[in-house]
Write an enzyme that holds these catalytic residues in place. Structure first.
Site, PDB file in Angstrom:
ATOM      1  N   GLU A  83       0.722  -1.260  -0.077  1.00  9.98           N
ATOM      2  CA  GLU A  83      -0.045  -0.240  -0.054  1.00  9.98           C
ATOM      3  C   GLU A  83       0.698   1.283  -0.029  1.00  9.98           C
ATOM      4  OE1 GLU A  83      -3.757   2.228   2.754  1.00  9.98           O
ATOM      5  OE2 GLU A  83      -2.452   0.416   3.300  1.00  9.98           O
ATOM      6  N   HIS A 126      -5.316   6.297   0.336  1.00 12.77           N
ATOM      7  CA  HIS A 126      -5.032   4.818   0.843  1.00 12.77           C
ATOM      8  C   HIS A 126      -5.389   3.825  -0.176  1.00 12.77           C
ATOM      9  CE1 HIS A 126      -4.747   5.986   5.263  1.00 12.77           C
ATOM     10  NE2 HIS A 126      -4.994   7.204   4.621  1.00 12.77           N
ATOM     11  N   GLU A 150     -10.052   5.774  -0.339  1.00 15.83           N
ATOM     12  CA  GLU A 150      -9.751   4.184  -0.332  1.00 15.83           C
ATOM     13  C   GLU A 150      -9.625   3.842  -1.897  1.00 15.83           C
ATOM     14  OE1 GLU A 150      -8.301   2.616   1.669  1.00 15.83           O
ATOM     15  OE2 GLU A 150      -8.911   3.039   3.665  1.00 15.83           O
TER      16      GLU A 150
END
Length: 167
Positions: A8, A61, A128
């Site tokens: 990530e 994210h 996200e």
């Protein structure tokens, strides 16, 4: 999060750099909490942004935990007519264009009590961008064109939301 040969922290930095590079062409100043492989606490990130006197806080994210697609958040303590909500609506609309192009699920606009949204003194948004632990999402996250497109969509939304002009 780590899955499917991806980390990530690497992906979010790539997306953030695409956002920064796009915004460099406009009359704004961009500050990033990190530009390399450096670990910062949530408090360090919000404290820095608060100290900088930022006009907007964006936290990028990649999701994990069984799901697919894109979603974004603002603090659950702000109204749907707040500055955060107005900015998020514009950014979300730009990102939606990329989601449609790549046939990615739009999980919608949400609210949460996340530290970076709650503790930042300026309008804030957390995105996200797909699920690292889902193979189909991970395949897209391995595509540099997709990462650039999603980053630039964030940036285009910021340009529109703030009425930025070409530098």
């Amino acid at each position: 999060a780590v899955a499917n040969g991806l980390r990530e922290k690497d992906l979010t930095l790539k997306i953030a750099k695409h956002i920064r590079n796009y915004l460099k062409g406009y009359n704004c100043k961009i500050k990033m909490s990190r530009t390399g492989d450096k670990t910062l606490s949530l408090s360090q990130r919000t404290n820095d942004a608060n100290r900088w006197g930022a006009d907007f806080f964006l936290s990028v994210h990649i999701n994990a935990g069984g799901g697919t697609g894109y979603e974004d958040y603002i603090y659950n303590g702000v109204s749907n007519t707040s500055k955060s909500a107005k900015i998020r609506n514009i950014v979300h609309a730009e990102v939606t264009k990329v989601l449609t192009k790549y046939r990615v699920t739009n999980r919608g606009k949400k609210k949460a009590n996340f530290h970076v949204l709650r503790e930042s003194k300026m309008p804030a948004m957390l995105t996200e961008n797909l699920f690292i632990d889902r193979r189909e999402d991970a395949d897209l996250l391995k595509d540099n064109k997709f990462l650039k497109d999603i980053g630039q969509a964030h940036a285009k939304g910021i340009v529109k939301a703030f009425g930025l002009k070409k530098a």
